[in-house]
Design a protein around this motif. Structure first.
Motif, short mmCIF file in Angstrom:
data_model
loop_
_atom_site.label_atom_id
_atom_site.label_comp_id
_atom_site.label_asym_id
_atom_site.label_seq_id
_atom_site.Cartn_x
_atom_site.Cartn_y
_atom_site.Cartn_z
N SER A 167 -5.91 2.39 12.23
CA SER A 167 -6.59 1.17 11.80
C SER A 167 -5.65 0.26 11.01
CB SER A 167 -7.79 1.51 10.91
OG SER A 167 -8.64 2.43 11.54
N ARG A 168 -4.45 0.77 10.74
CA ARG A 168 -3.44 0.07 9.94
C ARG A 168 -4.01 -0.31 8.56
NH1 ARG A 168 -2.00 -4.40 13.38
NH2 ARG A 168 -2.69 -3.49 15.34
N LEU A 169 -4.53 0.72 7.87
CA LEU A 169 -5.16 0.49 6.58
C LEU A 169 -4.74 1.56 5.58
CD1 LEU A 169 -8.92 -0.27 7.39
CD2 LEU A 169 -7.23 -1.88 6.50
N TYR A 170 -4.69 1.18 4.31
CA TYR A 170 -4.53 2.15 3.23
C TYR A 170 -5.56 1.75 2.19
CZ TYR A 170 -2.52 4.87 -0.59
OH TYR A 170 -2.33 5.75 -1.63
N ILE A 171 -6.77 2.32 2.31
CA ILE A 171 -7.87 1.87 1.46
C ILE A 171 -8.64 3.06 0.89
CG2 ILE A 171 -8.30 -0.35 2.62
CD1 ILE A 171 -10.64 1.14 4.08
N SER A 172 -9.53 2.75 -0.07
CA SER A 172 -10.40 3.76 -0.66
C SER A 172 -11.39 4.25 0.40
CB SER A 172 -11.16 3.13 -1.82
OG SER A 172 -12.31 3.87 -2.10
#
Lengths: 306, 247
Positions: A167-172
């Motif tokens: 998803s190309r994400l670095y999130i909570s």
């Protein structure tokens, strides 16, 4: 042409149900949503008891999601890690939704709840989508390139961060779990997969890479609808497999043709059309809530509620 | 039909007998299978009256299994129509049909019809809830109207005909939504407003074959049924994807 449905305890023209499955399947293949939000009102309109429509609908969406996710999986369009996080929230949410559904059924407000949820969510999602997609079309006409979203919102500031490569994400993990939970509640109450809420949430709230949105949404819908099917089968006894099979047969064929038709169209044009359908269904249901009913009494023979 | 002819021969009037009533149905059982879309049964019999004794009337009542039922009055709250407090009734017949050869009111007195619960308006529907009598009356009326609308309650005051001599017949229609269970069929014969004979028989409506099996599994092994529904859906989705991939 008539077939008797053992759980709904009525006979219905099976060609009508096949056609309904194919029509909704076509739209779901074209737009990449489950189509439950269209199917449940149509089934109720065809005379299927609302509780049976909701219970059976989940089973049909399960089949179309499995069919759809296979195609996305083959071209790498499923983020299994994000899907699992959404699913964890979704399964818990469907359990909570079931409790709510059962309670409202026992006090006789389940039809109202189903209609109100539809009006509320279809209205909100349809309105937002219509607004967004019309702007996108206007921008495309003027040749303006929209600015890339900046990722400094809530999802990035909350704790328990996790990396979702696809998803190309670095999130909570909190927002995806919350979105999953919320969709799970809707799924149990409305008999929908929740794609029409999940997909906009993934794009606009989480900022996921768009090429994995539909596949990941379908992936987690599989588990949520499987849970909902099981919960409805064991608590309300409203899953009619004969009805489900007819819907599935029509739906999978319609979905394949719909997917082909969808490939020939522009993304924002598809979104405008989907938004228009969503808003139309919403207005129809809203009218049903405020218009003076033909019969002032509602009679129910469902006896297995207690 | 041969069964019917044999019966009619047996029922032929013997001279010098007092009026005796006999009746039967063309079938004592209705089987609900996958292609069930309602059915008609022939109710027939003989009134065995002598020619001098004057005309008789026939009233046939088919009374389906009693079911609990919940009714809500719709109320407008903040512009939205919603259901008010539920009222439960315990003994609402799932099916109720009356057939006669002429108007019920011309055959017997209103008091008699009420006592014997003949006619949808004379059904005694009971509720445990504490409801005002006038409201109860309105709710009962609404239930009967709802059932009539669904085709489950029917009153036909010209359905009974006398094809020849002592024979009488009536067609009773059972729509696709008939509930399963035991039905009581009571045929009453009248002369001069007085009941002079009655017969009672039982008709069984049941799901058969696959329909019966599915219903039982869904209600008695719901977990297994739910799992089977899931497996079926996954298999169907998988198969569809595989078929369309090869194309």
């Amino acid at each position: 042409m008539q077939i008797y449905l053992p759980i709904a305890e009525m006979s219905i023209n099976w060609l009508l149900i096949l056609g309904l499955g194919a029509g909704v399947g076509f739209m779901s293949g074209m737009f990449g949503v489950g189509g439950g939000f269209l199917m449940t009102p149509l089934l109720i309109f065809a005379g299927i008891p609302p509780a049976v429509a909701v219970g059976t609908q989940a089973n049909q969406i399960l089949a179309s999601s499995v069919s759809g996710v296979m195609a996305h999986w083959r071209r790498g369009g499923v983020d299994f890690k994000m899907g699992s996080v959404l699913m964890a929230g979704g399964v818990a949410g469907s359990g909570a939704g079931m409790v709510l559904f059962d309670y409202l059924r026992s006090i006789g407000h389940v039809e109202l709840l189903i209609s109100l949820s539809y009006v509320l969510f279809l209205g909100t999602v349809g309105g937002l989508m219509l607004n967004e997609s019309i702007r996108a079309i206007l921008r495309a006409r003027k040749g303006i390139v929209p600015p890339r979203r900046r990722h400094d919102d809530l999802a990035h500031r909350l704790p328990w961060k996790m990396r979702f490569r696809k998803s190309r994400l670095y999130i909570s993990v909190i927002p995806p779990v919350a979105i999953g939970f919320f969709t799970g509640v809707l799924s149990a109450v409305m008999g929908v997969g929740g794609g029409f809420v999940m997909i906009p949430a993934m794009i606009y709230l989480l900022g996921m890479a768009t090429n994995v949105v539909v596949g990941t949404s379908l992936f987690q819908i599989i588990f949520v609808t499987a849970t909902v099917t099981l919960l409805h089968a064991t608590t309300t006894y409203t899953v009619d497999v004969i009805l489900a099979l007819l819907l599935i047969a029509g739906g999978v064929v319609g979905a394949q043709f719909g997917a082909r038709a969808g490939l020939k169209m522009k993304g924002e044009h598809l979104r405008v059309m989907l938004a228009a359908v969503v808003v139309a269904v919403c207005l129809g249901l809203a009218w049903g809530l405020v218009a003076t009913p033909g019969e002032l009494y509602f009679v129910s023979t469902l006896t297995d509620a207690e | 039909m041969t069964r019917l002819l044999l019966l009619l021969l047996l029922l032929a009037p013997a001279p010098g007998f007092a009026a005796t009533l006999s009746s039967d149905l063309s079938s004592r059982e209705i089987a609900i299978r996958s292609n069930f879309n309602g059915t008609s049964l022939l109710l027939f019999g003989s009134k065995n009256t002598g020619p001098k004794e004057g005309p008789v009337d026939i009233i046939a009542v088919v009374h389906g299994p009693e079911q609990p039922m919940t009714i809500y009055r719709k109320e407008r709250v903040a512009g939205i129509w919603m259901n008010s407090r539920p009222v439960r009734f315990h003994n609402v017949p799932g099916f109720y049909a009356v057939a006669s050869n002429r108007r019920l009111a011309d055959i017997a007195g209103a008091e008699y019809l009420r006592r014997e619960n003949i006619g949808p308006d004379n059904l005694v529907l009971l509720s445990v809830e504490d409801v005002a009598p006038e409201e109860l009356q309105g709710l009962r009326k609404a239930i009967v109207e709802n059932r009539v609308g669904a085709g489950l309650y029917e009153i036909q005051e010209n359905a009974v005909t006398f094809p020849s001599g002592d024979l009488f017949r009536a067609d009773i229609y059972f729509p696709a939504r008939v509930p399963v269970g035991d039905y009581r069929v009571i045929v009453r014969m009248f002369r001069g407003g007085k009941e002079i004979g009655r017969t009672t028989s039982i008709l069984t409506v049941g799901k058969q074959g696959l329909e019966q099996w599915l219903y039982n599994v869904a209600h008695h092994q719901p977990f297994a049924y739910g799992l089977a529904a899931i497996i079926l859906a996954v298999a169907a989705g998988w198969t569809a994807a595989a078929i369309f991939r090869r194309r």
